[in-house]
Scaffold this motif. Structure first.
Motif, short mmCIF file in Angstrom:
data_model
loop_
_atom_site.label_atom_id
_atom_site.label_comp_id
_atom_site.label_asym_id
_atom_site.label_seq_id
_atom_site.Cartn_x
_atom_site.Cartn_y
_atom_site.Cartn_z
N ARG A 1 -30.81 33.37 -8.35
CA ARG A 1 -30.33 31.94 -9.32
C ARG A 1 -30.08 32.43 -10.72
O ARG A 1 -29.11 32.16 -11.24
N LEU A 2 -31.10 33.28 -11.22
CA LEU A 2 -30.75 33.89 -12.61
C LEU A 2 -29.59 34.58 -12.58
O LEU A 2 -29.12 34.73 -13.62
N GLU A 3 -29.47 35.64 -11.48
CA GLU A 3 -28.21 36.36 -11.39
C GLU A 3 -26.91 35.59 -11.47
O GLU A 3 -26.01 35.63 -12.17
N PRO B 1 -41.85 30.27 -11.08
CA PRO B 1 -40.61 30.35 -10.99
C PRO B 1 -40.28 31.50 -12.23
O PRO B 1 -41.15 31.54 -13.27
N ILE B 2 -39.76 32.57 -11.89
CA ILE B 2 -39.29 33.54 -12.77
C ILE B 2 -38.22 33.13 -13.89
O ILE B 2 -37.45 32.44 -13.58
N GLU B 3 -38.50 33.52 -15.11
CA GLU B 3 -37.77 33.25 -16.12
C GLU B 3 -37.31 34.52 -16.62
O GLU B 3 -37.55 35.47 -16.20
N ASP B 4 -36.18 34.21 -17.56
CA ASP B 4 -35.37 35.45 -18.23
C ASP B 4 -36.58 36.25 -18.78
O ASP B 4 -36.10 37.92 -18.83
N SER C 1 -30.88 40.92 -13.94
CA SER C 1 -31.51 39.99 -12.89
C SER C 1 -30.87 40.64 -11.47
O SER C 1 -31.62 40.27 -10.56
N HIS C 2 -29.85 41.19 -11.63
CA HIS C 2 -29.19 41.71 -10.30
C HIS C 2 -30.04 43.18 -9.95
O HIS C 2 -30.17 43.24 -8.66
#
Length: 1493
Positions: free
Chosen positions: A1104-1106, A257-260, A1150-1151
């Protein structure tokens, strides 16, 4: 002709006379292109084609040069503006330059050779001078450009890569023909030119290869501090073109999973700082154009103090003003226009390229028809088709990239500008729009711009595409095209009507959904009461009733949707049908051959998209223009005048003389105020409500509009507003408010503001996250934090706007003494205190009494008392009602803090939870299929197969029709042909209608059953679940997840199945016509599968991050808007702007990869599609002899549309996988453990049970949940029928638990309870609960009629209800209401007083009238009157019943039969009150405390 041919045969330099005459002919440009076709036998109709040397030496050699010279001016302009520091000379650069110089030398060697020939009297043709000269200069230019780019820091040059590529491309032809002629002749002519050409060819290939590598990053470029810079900046031209640089992120997202921290930082040009600065500059320019009008007004005001001058002046100005408002649109265009136009340019190229493939298709069909055509034609056409498709893909995605990035920048810019504006607008302007509206400007309106920009180019591109498509169609089919177009145009209003209707349904459905969620919210809030009363079935029915209506509306919109998808899918077919039918019927000489049919089909497919997009884009534009107006209006609001308050030092202390105008009304709120406050004084401002006390504060802060006079404030200011403003941050951050931390000072401040005790209560001490608007602090705590902030800021002047009103009196005293008063922390500072507290007035230095905006009197406390004017009056009024309020955190508050703590820990877990869920198992799909019904699933798949079979059938029939032999210039049985074609096509449409309808019905069935199961389970869930799970989480299941199942999953399944079957049918058609194609399918499928897996994994996490990083922007903004005056007073505007910018950038971080991931996917998937086109065409060429033109047309026109469906298939898969999780989440909550059954067959107690009302506990123990200690330990007691028992004990002794055990909310750990000899553990819960009555501690009412609140099952008649109301003393209240029993209670019974709510609960008990009554007294003293009424009613109405009272006040139970004293879960004493007092035990000590013994 012949001279050419001869010339080609004997390439003899000696025949110079003929040569020059030929050359003269060649150079006369009007015939230049003719020479290409001069001998079509030589260059076209051979199996071994060649170009004439004339064409080779002129046009081909000049193409690269023409390109470079025309691109140069634009490129140089670009380089001039973009300097990124120079790049150190590298080996790569040296080689590139070396080869460039060599190329120049080689070209000029040719030139000198021509001069050499001249000297030897062999006059070479002029082209041998012109071409080397041009090429040489161009090569020199390219070499210089390499160096210039190096100095400007360009790492990889697109311009040059294209130049070298063109050069190689143009040299391939001559290269081949030179080899061919040499091979034909067996010896080399013109050895020198031959050699130089080979060297030239080798060098340009080297240059092309070298230019594909990128240079090192520029030297001396500003040192980038980014930990994780975006690779886009340093990537090469080809990598940017194909978005190859994104691959690393895609692979990472697939692995984990990608994180910040994995996100790349934004490019400099995309950051808020850069964008907002630019936009603000442009907007200020716009406003400046208007300014010259407004300053006239000011000067007039000064000049005309007398007479009615200003009015006239204003009239003049108003006229001028009307003509021009500053236009925000212009500012936006100037800021973002140029960048956006680049995207538009790409779109233009792409549109034109789109029409090349149909032309190539017609060429391909022509080639297949013509049996003698040389094979290389076919290969050339196939190659061109592929190249054209690839170019189109690259152009399209570049266009999208530019458009979306513009949209992203627009959102950043608009958000930033609105944020900055909101910090400086005047209060009157702020009042004209609510916080919600301003936040909406930021979220909704800015978002609209973003959505629009992506499609804005369609505004000119759609008409262009439509025009071109019609033009080519007209060429193919003549006027009969108009019939087809008419059908298309007619479908537009049909679709529009459907859309309108759907929208209406949506609104209606939202209404039902909202009321369902509201009801669920109440049910979950009062679930305990429902369980105690056994009312669940009634409420469950209410929810299901609403749900039924909701699904009914859903069903209606499903009908509509299937209609529109029918229109959408049948449209191209209907158009083709009408066109062909008209074409064939108009004139029987009109023959429908393969070329016409399939070319026009592919053109109709192109036409479909712009026609559907145009209306959408127009409606988008209309919406956005509304948004634009709103934003412009907000940005044009008046701003505060920063100079209204003088801050420079004036004589001692502070001097104010003000006359202020407030909120633009023409009557000043404060006037003729003259006030001088010496440094270090404590001044109290008093006066009745609305006399201008807060306005005086605002005036000092410069928040009012000043009419005349001046205000001067010396030194820094700290401000405590009347309504404390708390940020959503930790408590410590709220107090520090951007100051440097200093532990010692901080502790002192906490001590002084009485916050130490509160910190002990809060779960995280001073690190507790405070919710929005300080939601988890009580009013008093908020006010104290606000005060602590002021004290910590250590300013010179303190403006305190009634900070003591929100705290209770003893705390107020403490604060005044420790902080504000003469001996407080702030002594020696200038303090202005607005107050209502009279007790503090004797201790202040000065008192200012305000009345109606004027100062009515001033002086010290003693002076004012002596004057006996308004102030003395004020004292008399207020001294009486100075009441003492307590502000201890109540039980509810503490409970709330507990849940807050709980929530903050759970939020953390949910993120990890998500990632686990994301590997969606097939079981979830299976669960959903079971909910839909396996039979329906099978039917749907079968229908899809039929639909595609019909579609293929129609097209195969068409291809068969086109192959029908032409006899005497006409085709036979056209009527039959048209009939079958129409039948097959309409059958397909019909099946689409049925399919989408079946799917929708299946979806609704699944939605119904999943929701019903969830609801059923939630009503059967034991209370312990609700104690440990936040309501929000359960509500989320009922709102968001159910919404996804209702409205998101069915369309994504529809889209997925549609695209899947379309792609499948394409493969089938191509394989059927060219079986060889099966070989390539496997590798292409593997590539496709991998791209799809990478994309789905990564894009979902980016989404999700966005969404996680989006809400902080808006919450921070709404916080800021409500706290502007505080932010300005403390001078924190700048840092708040920075915080906002940082939050926006976080979101865009993230966008941006999200946008790019779509481009990355698009290019890769479309490449797979383009390969399919290539192979379909190639294999058609290879198997040319066995194929008829109709089949080829069929397979290639299918291949041409496959890219779209491949692209959408990935999107649909991704959507489905993201959303199917909802099914799992709902399943998870539908399968939590349940309590015992509500009724057990054959075990139900007799009708009149309990007739005596005996209760017996036998060795009874119970605990709240597994793993916790026992709350009741081995109780043994017996209550006879009709006894009145009081239950007392200290807090936590287990009094409430005992009642919960009677109702089996808590189940026994061991032992049992018998009621009238029946073991309660053996009967159904509802049988038990409905035979007991309870009056609960806190009265819970549900929104609905009063009647429903008393009798949800409609069991009782009106008379009985009125009787109960009369006995519970509510009759007078209810009969005074116009709607009587139908009186609507609002949510939680807010429109009744607490006492009335208690009485409603009593009325419920009276209605039920069972033999056993349990009364749980309210902890907090409800008003004694109500309490008395309840006790009296119980004594009279329930005298023959068993009454168990949990007492908090002993006086109510002193006359009871017996009293049970519990201690720590065991029976301590159980006897009559008199005996217990005599025995001097626990009860005696409690009674003594209460003053009853």
């Amino acid at each position: 002709g012949p001279s050419f041919y001869l010339f080609q045969q004997n390439l003899d330099t000696t025949s110079s006379s003929r040569c020059s005459s030929w050359q003269r002919f060649c150079l006369s440009v009007n015939k230049l292109l003719l020479s290409f076709f001069q001998d079509s036998n030589l260059s076209v109709h051979t199996d071994n084609p060649d170009l004439t040397p004339c064409f080779q030496n002129t046009v081909l050699a000049w193409i690269p040069s023409i390109y470079l010279w025309s691109a140069l001016p634009f490129y140089l302009l670009y380089l001039k503006h973009n300097k990124r520091g120079y790049i150190v000379l590298s080996v790569l650069s040296r080689f590139k330059t070396l080869f460039g110089v060599l190329l120049w030398c080689v070209s000029w060697a040719d030139l000198f050779y021509s001069f050499h020939e001249l000297l030897q009297n062999r006059t070479p043709p002029p082209v041998y001078f012109v071409t080397p000269l041009i090429v040489g200069i161009t090569m020199l230019l390219a070499t210089l450009l390499i160096q210039y780019e190096r100095l400007r820091g360009v790492q990889s040059s697109g311009v040059l890569i294209i130049f070298w590529f063109l050069s190689v491309l143009c040299a391939v032809g001559p290269f081949r023909s030179k080899i061919m002629t040499t091979a034909a002749q067996g010896h080399v002519n013109e050895r020198f030119r031959f050699t130089t050409f080979y060297i030239y060819f080798a060098l340009i290939i080297m240059e092309l290869i070298l230019s594909c590598f990128k240079e090192k990053p520029p030297f001396f470029s500003p040192v980038s501090t980014d930990s994780n810079p975006c690779p886009e900046l340093t990537s090469g031209f080809l990598s940017r073109l194909t978005f190859w640089w994104f691959t690393s992120m895609a692979i990472l997202g697939y692995k984990r999973p990608i994180e910040d921290k994995d996100l790349w930082s934004l490019n400099e040009d995309d950051t808020s700082k850069a964008i907002v600065q630019q936009l603000t500059k442009e907007w200020d320019k716009e406003k400046a154009k208007k300014e010259d009008v407004t300053y006239v007004k000011k000067s007039n005001n000064v000049l005309n103090h007398v007479g009615d001058g200003p009015e006239e002046a204003e009239v003049l100005i108003r006229d001028k003003k009307h003509n021009r408002k500053p236009s925000f649109l212009k500012a936006l265009l100037r800021t973002f226009g140029a960048y956006f136009l680049i995207g538009s340019f790409f779109k233009l190229i792409q549109d034109l390229l789109a029409f090349v493939n149909p032309q190539l298709l017609s060429a391909l069909i022509g080639f297949i028809k013509n049996k003698d055509a040389p094979a290389w034609w076919g290969f050339l056409i196939a190659a061109l088709m592929f190249i054209c498709a690839v170019l189109q893909t690259l152009m399209l995605h570049q266009h999208f990239q530019y458009s979306f990035v513009t949209g992203m920048r627009l959102r950043t810019g608009i958000t930033g500008v609105i944020y900055r504006k909101s910090l400086v607008i005047t209060n009157s302007a702020k009042r004209s729009s609510t916080v919600g509206e301003i936040v909406n400007l930021m979220s909704v309106d800015a978002q609209r711009f973003m959505d629009l920009v992506a499609f804005l180019n369609m505004l000119w591109s759609a008409p262009l595409q439509i025009f071109l498509a019609l033009y080519f169609l007209w060429q193919t089919l003549g006027p009969s095209v108009l019939a087809g177009v008419a059908v298309m145009v007619l479908l537009i209003p049909f679709n529009a009507a459907i859309a309108m209707k759907t929208r209406a349904f949506q609104v209606e459905q939202m209404r039902y959904k909202d009321s369902r969620i509201k009801l669920m919210n109440e049910i979950l809030g009062g679930i305990k009461v429902l369980k105690l009363y056994a009312w669940e079935p009634s409420f469950s029915e209410k929810v299901l009733e609403i749900r039924k209506n909701e699904l009914r509306v859903l069903k209606k919109s499903a009908y509509l949707n299937s209609l529109s998808s029918f229109a959408w899918i049948s449209a191209p077919f209907l158009v083709a049908l009408t066109t062909f039918a008209v074409y064939v019927s108009v004139d029987e000489k009109n023959i429908l051959d393969a070329e016409k049919a399939f070319v026009s089909l592919s053109l109709f497919n192109i036409l479909k998209f712009p026609l559907s997009m145009l209306p959408q884009v127009i409606s988008y534009i209309v919406q956005t223009s509304v948004s634009l107006k709103r934003i412009q209006q907000f940005l044009s609001h008046d701003e505060l005048d920063p100079n209204s308050v003088e801050t420079k030092v004036i004589a001692p202390g502070k001097d104010m003389s003000i006359s202020l105008n407030y909120a633009n009304k023409k009557t000043p709120i404060l006037y003729f105020i003259n006030l001088l406050v010496p440094t270090g004084a404590l001044v109290a401002v008093v006066g009745h409500v609305g006399c201008g006390k807060s306005s005086l504060m605002s005036a000092l802060l410069g928040e009012m509009e000043k009419l005349e006079g001046e205000v001067a404030v010396k030194g820094s200011v700290a401000y405590v507003p009347q309504q404390a403003w708390i940020q959503n941050a930790t408590l410590k951050d709220n107090i520090l408010f951007g100051q440097a931390p200093n532990e010692q000072k901080y502790q002192n401040v906490l001590e002084a503001c009485a916050l130490k005790t509160d910190l002990e209560v809060l779960p995280g001490g001073d690190q507790t996250e405070i919710g929005e608007k300080g939601i988890n602090l009580s009013g008093g705590q908020r006010q104290r934090v606000s005060l602590a902030r002021a004290v910590y800021s250590n300013s010179d002047i303190y403006l305190l706007d009634d900070p003591l009103s929100a705290v209770d009196s003893h705390v107020a005293r403490h604060i005044f003494d420790k902080v504000i008063g003469p001996d407080g922390v702030l002594k020696g500072k200038t303090r202005i205190l607005v107050t209502h507290g009279i007790s503090f007035l004797p201790q202040v230095d000065h008192i200012v009494v305000l009345g109606d905006g004027k100062i009515s009197e001033m002086g010290s406390y003693q002076d004012l008392l002596k004057q006996n004017k308004a102030f003395a009056e004020f004292l008399r009024n207020y001294a009486l009602d100075e009441d003492i309020r307590e502000d201890e955190p109540t039980g509810i508050e503490l409970l709330f803090l507990k849940t807050c703590l709980f929530l903050s820990t759970t939020i953390y877990c949910t993120n990890q939870l998500w990632c686990v869920i994301l590997q969606v198992k097939l079981t979830v799909f299976w669960q959903y299929m079971k909910a839909v019904g396996p039979v329906i699933c099978f039917v749907i798949c079968f229908l899809y197969c039929c639909q595609n079979a019909a579609a293929i059938g129609a097209n195969v029939w068409l291809s068969d029709w086109t192959n029908e032999p032409v006899i005497n210039g006409t085709q036979h049985n056209t009527a039959m042909r048209i009939g079958v074609y129409a039948a097959l096509g309409l059958l397909q449409g019909l099946i689409v209608l049925i399919t989408s309808f079946t799917l929708a019905m299946g979806g609704i069935k699944a939605a119904r059953s999943l929701h019903a199961a969830l609801l059923e389970n939630k009503f059967h869930t034991p209370q312990s679940f609700y104690d440990t799970t936040p309501t929000g989480r359960i509500i989320n299941r009922f709102s968001k997840d159910i919404y996804v199942i209702d409205e998101v999953i069915p369309p994504s399944i529809l889209m997925f199945l549609g695209t899947f079957f379309t792609s499948l049918s394409t493969m089938i058609v191509i394989i059927a016509s060219t079986p060889l194609f099966a070989v390539v399918i496997v590798p292409l499928a593997i590539v496709y599968f991998f791209v799809q897996r990478f994309y789905v994994a990564t894009s979902r996490q980016l989404k999700r991050l966005e969404s996680v990083s989006r809400s902080p922007i808006y919450s921070h903004f709404s916080e800021t808007v409500s706290g502007t005056s505080v932010i300005r007073a403390y001078g924190r505007v700048k840092s708040f702007i920075d915080i906002s910018d940082q939050k926006i950038d976080e979101n865009q971080k993230s966008h941006y990869p999200g946008i790019v991931s779509n481009r990355w996917l698009g290019i890769r998937v479309e490449f797979v599609g383009n390969c399919i086109v290539l192979f379909a065409a190639l294999f058609a060429v290879i198997g040319k002899n066995s194929l008829n033109p109709g089949l080829v047309g069929l397979s290639v026109s299918y291949a041409l549309q496959v890219t779209l469906s491949l692209n959408f298939m990935v999107r649909a898969t991704s959507e489905l996988e993201t959303n199917i999780v909802a099914v799992e989440r709902i399943k998870e909550y539908s399968e939590t453990e349940t309590e015992a059954p509500w009724a057990i067959e054959g075990k139900s107690p007799p009708q009149d049970w309990p007739s005596k009302g005996e209760v017996e506990f036998v060795n009874y123990s119970a605990r709240y949940r597994k793993g916790l200690d026992l709350v009741l330990k081995g109780l043994n007691l017996q209550v006879h029928g009709g006894e009145k028992i009081g239950i007392v004990g200290r807090t936590g002794a287990g009094k409430s638990s005992m009642t919960l055990c009677l109702f089996r909310i808590l189940e026994a750990a061991k032992g049992e309870i018998k009621i009238d000899g029946v073991k309660i553990a053996e009967i159904g819960l509802h049988d038990l609960r409905s035979r007991l009555t309870i009056i609960p501690q806190d009265p819970v009412l549900f929104s609905g009629t009063l009647r429903m609140n008393l009798d949800p099952f409609n069991k009782y008649s009106d008379e009985e209800i009125w009787k109960a109301l009369e006995l519970s003393h509510l009759k007078t209240f209810v009969s005074s209401q116009p709607s009587m029993l139908e009186y609507e209670c609002s949510e939680g019974g807010e429109n009744l007083s607490v006492g009335q709510r208690q009485l409603v609960c009593l009325a419920r008990a009276l209605l039920r009238k069972t033999r056993i009554l349990i009364l749980d007294e309210a902890t907090a003293a409800i008003d004694l009157e109500t309490d008395g009424l309840i006790q009296m009613t119980i004594r009279t109405q329930f005298e023959d019943c068993t009454v168990l009272t949990i007492a908090h006040r002993l006086n109510t139970i002193m006359d009871y039969t017996r009293v049970l004293v519990l201690d720590n879960g065991t029976v301590a004493e159980f006897d009559t009150p008199a005996n217990l007092i005599a025995s001097k035990g626990i009860f005696y000590s409690m009674a003594k405390d209460a003053g009853l013994a």
